[in-house]
Scaffold this active site. Structure first.
Site, short mmCIF file in Angstrom:
data_model
loop_
_atom_site.label_atom_id
_atom_site.label_comp_id
_atom_site.label_asym_id
_atom_site.label_seq_id
_atom_site.Cartn_x
_atom_site.Cartn_y
_atom_site.Cartn_z
N ASN A 116 0.73 -1.53 -0.12
CA ASN A 116 -0.04 -0.05 0.10
C ASN A 116 0.83 1.49 0.29
O ASN A 116 1.98 1.33 0.29
CB ASN A 116 -0.51 0.24 1.02
CG ASN A 116 -2.14 1.60 1.13
OD1 ASN A 116 -1.93 1.36 0.43
ND2 ASN A 116 -1.97 1.45 2.02
N ASP A 154 -2.83 1.36 7.90
CA ASP A 154 -1.37 1.38 8.04
C ASP A 154 -0.08 1.16 8.89
O ASP A 154 0.46 2.32 8.98
CB ASP A 154 -1.58 3.11 8.19
CG ASP A 154 -2.89 3.54 7.16
OD1 ASP A 154 -2.65 3.20 6.12
OD2 ASP A 154 -3.28 4.41 7.06
C1 GRF Z 1 -2.48 8.77 -2.57
O1 GRF Z 1 -2.83 9.68 -2.85
C2 GRF Z 1 -2.47 8.13 -2.25
O2 GRF Z 1 -0.85 8.21 -1.02
C3 GRF Z 1 -3.44 6.98 -0.93
O3 GRF Z 1 -4.44 7.50 -1.94
C4 GRF Z 1 -4.03 8.66 -3.34
C5 GRF Z 1 -3.95 7.62 -4.36
O4 GRF Z 1 -4.07 8.31 -6.07
N1 GRF Z 1 -3.37 6.49 -1.09
P1 GRF Z 1 -3.98 7.82 -6.92
O5 GRF Z 1 -5.34 7.37 -7.37
O6 GRF Z 1 -2.96 6.70 -7.68
O7 GRF Z 1 -3.74 9.29 -7.70
#
Ligand code: GRF
Length: 202
Positions: A116, A154
């Site tokens: 993640n 997390d």
């Molecule tokens: C990112 O900020 C990631 O850290 C979080 O969700 C967001 C996803 O952005 N888990 P994207 O869909 O990859 O543009």
């Protein structure tokens, strides 16, 4: 050939998204330019309007939409999700903005095989709304982390992090953009580390 990975096997990935999919795009691009030797076999979204689905289609990747609203039980949804995932037997499951908490059942099933990306310097600022919380706390530094997914939200072992400064005139949006740029760099790097067996287990 751009790196030493080209001798190794092709890592198969299933990517789970809910929205824009800019991290998905960074992985698609890293595969295309051979920074990582991998293949995305499917992209699964819980939202039919996720822009990431278009990114996947454009790259010729199979897409699956599995809305969660009809499932009252988290595990029930995750079992359906697992049926999709298992059709591809991926080496690695990539959470790229997948806005759902996975059940302990799902996490255990794919233990050590789910990554993640989280927009903070974990273990600081778990959960949502990280950029605003960082500003409110007067931090001078922020960033992003890629970690293995465990039952603790997390909380799994950290694979790689990127740091950015918090500027005096930053708001949550400007900070989000600066962090996201780094996310796009470190997520492919994390996949490469996984392929090299360099991901910590605890
Ligand atoms: C990112 O900020 C990631 O850290 C979080 O969700 C967001 C996803 O952005 N888990 P994207 O869909 O990859 O543009």
């Amino acid at each position: 050939m751009t790196n030493d990975q080209n001798q190794g096997k092709v890592l198969t990935l299933v990517v789970l998204i809910s929205g824009s999919g800019s991290n998905l795009q960074s992985i698609i691009d890293a595969i295309a330019d051979r920074t990582i030797k991998a293949r995305i076999t499917a992209v699964i979204s819980n939202h039919s309007d996720a822009y990431g689905l278009e990114r996947a289609s454009k790259a010729g990747i199979e897409t699956i939409v599995e809305p969660h609203q009809q499932y009252s039980d988290r595990k029930q949804y995750d079992q359906v999700l697992a049926r999709h995932v298992d059709r591809y037997s991926p080496d690695l499951i990539i959470l790229a903005g997948f806005m759902r908490i996975l059940s302990p059942w799902f996490v255990t099933r794919y233990s050590g095989k789910i990554l993640n990306i989280h927009p903070s310097l974990l273990p600081k600022y778990k959960g949502t709304n990280t950029h605003q919380r960082v500003i409110d706390a007067g931090e001078t530094e922020h960033g992003a982390s890629v970690h293995l997914v465990t039952e603790e939200l997390d909380g799994g072992p950290i694979v790689i992090q990127a740091r950015v400064p918090v500027e005096r005139d930053d708001d949550a949006e400007s900070l989000r953009r600066r962090v996201l740029e780094q996310e796009h760099i470190i997520y492919p790097q994390a996949i490469k580390l996984f392929a090299q067996g360099k991901v910590p287990t605890e």
